[in-house]
Design an enzyme around this catalytic site. Structure first.
Site, PDB file in Angstrom:
ATOM      1  N   HIS A  80       5.917 -28.736  19.033  1.00 23.14           N
ATOM      2  CA  HIS A  80       4.624 -28.052  19.099  1.00 23.14           C
ATOM      3  C   HIS A  80       3.425 -28.945  18.809  1.00 23.14           C
ATOM      4  O   HIS A  80       2.292 -28.548  19.085  1.00 23.14           O
ATOM      5  CB  HIS A  80       4.646 -26.845  18.159  1.00 23.14           C
ATOM      6  N   CYS A 103      13.685 -19.891  16.807  1.00 26.19           N
ATOM      7  CA  CYS A 103      13.588 -21.343  16.909  1.00 26.19           C
ATOM      8  C   CYS A 103      14.710 -22.017  16.125  1.00 26.19           C
ATOM      9  O   CYS A 103      15.264 -23.031  16.567  1.00 26.19           O
ATOM     10  CB  CYS A 103      12.233 -21.828  16.415  1.00 26.19           C
ATOM     11  N   ARG A 163      10.461 -14.859  15.281  1.00 27.76           N
ATOM     12  CA  ARG A 163      10.291 -16.015  16.187  1.00 27.76           C
ATOM     13  C   ARG A 163      10.738 -17.302  15.503  1.00 27.76           C
ATOM     14  O   ARG A 163      11.326 -18.170  16.146  1.00 27.76           O
ATOM     15  CB  ARG A 163       8.829 -16.108  16.635  1.00 27.76           C
ATOM     16  N   CYS A 207       9.763 -28.587  13.818  1.00 27.18           N
ATOM     17  CA  CYS A 207       8.775 -27.833  14.605  1.00 27.18           C
ATOM     18  C   CYS A 207       7.761 -28.768  15.254  1.00 27.18           C
ATOM     19  O   CYS A 207       7.364 -28.580  16.413  1.00 27.18           O
ATOM     20  CB  CYS A 207       8.032 -26.842  13.718  1.00 27.18           C
ATOM     21  N   CYS A 209       0.835  -1.207   0.000  1.00 26.06           N
ATOM     22  CA  CYS A 209       0.000   0.000   0.000  1.00 26.06           C
ATOM     23  C   CYS A 209       0.869   1.257   0.000  1.00 26.06           C
ATOM     24  O   CYS A 209       0.551   2.242  -0.673  1.00 26.06           O
ATOM     25  CB  CYS A 209      -0.932  -0.008   1.209  1.00 26.06           C
TER      26      CYS A 209
END
Length: 234
Positions: free
Chosen positions: A154, A195, A191, A150, A87
């Site tokens: 998680h 990791c 983030r 991951c 934009c």
């Protein structure tokens, strides 16, 4: 088709009571400084066109719009920060803001705040499917000297403890978020890089196609969770 967590659980639920209270209190929540700067920037003209974000987007125009980002536009994954920068260049004739800069994080937080409480709703069909599959593959790929994926933290071990920290589902419905370990606001891509550092893997570039695909997949895992702004995490 991959299965999302059932039910999805926000990282806020794994936070300490002190962090939960900090997020809930606008006067104590340090992320409010970034959000307020973003609100000011939203109304401030920038670029050769002499326009502000508010010139195009009237009150209520963006309500709920952030809940379905990232999405596929023009043959690639676009997250909210990238959409804001588009934009700026296309409508305001302004320079794009640097990834992970305070101005871009602040604007992103403010625009996300217009969807606060709305359920995450990420589409993965049609043009989005190949990008979703790429993100899914990266999420399940073992990387780094620790040979970790991951999913091992998680999906397999949420609620367990690792290095003095309780593992969560890795949900990003609160990102960009204020992280106490950083003393500032950071994006989901930052983030992801954290990791990667933890598993001793080579971090990927911020805004890379790989991280955008991963963001699409991880955001989809949280479909139905409310947008949290500004979220506070450890």
């Amino acid at each position: 088709m991959a299965e999302p967590p059932d039910p999805p659980i926000s990282g806020l639920q794994w936070a300490t009571p002190a962090i939960q209270e900090m997020q809930a209190d606008d006067f104590a929540n340090p992320g409010m400084f970034w959000l307020e700067r973003g609100e000011t920037a939203f109304a401030t003209p920038a670029g050769q066109a002499g326009k502000s974000c508010a010139n195009c987007h009237a009150d209520g125009d963006l309500d709920g719009k952030a809940a379905d980002f990232p999405k596929v536009e023009g043959g690639r994954v676009v997250n909210l920060a990238a959409r804001i920068n588009r934009c700026r260049t296309d409508q305001m004739a302004a320079e794009p803001l640097s990834l992970e800069s305070d101005p871009l994080l602040s604007l992103t937080l403010y625009v996300r705040s217009l969807s606060a409480g709305d359920p995450i709703s990420i589409a993965i069909d049609g043009d989005a499917e190949p990008f979703f599959r790429k993100g899914e593959a990266l999420y399940h790929q073992r990387r780094g000297q620790m040979n970790l994926a991951c999913t091992q933290c998680h999906d397999d071990r949420p609620g367990e403890w690792l290095r003095g920290e309780q593992l969560s589902q890795g949900q990003i419905n609160g990102f960009p978020a204020y992280l106490l370990r950083w003393s500032g606001v950071g994006s989901a891509h930052r983030r992801f890089r954290f990791c990667d550092d933890q598993r001793i893997a080579e971090p990927l570039p911020l805004g890379s196609d790989a991280y955008l695909a991963l963001e699409l997949y991880v955001a989809w895992r949280g479909n139905g969770l409310p947008v949290e702004v500004p979220a506070v995490r450890r």
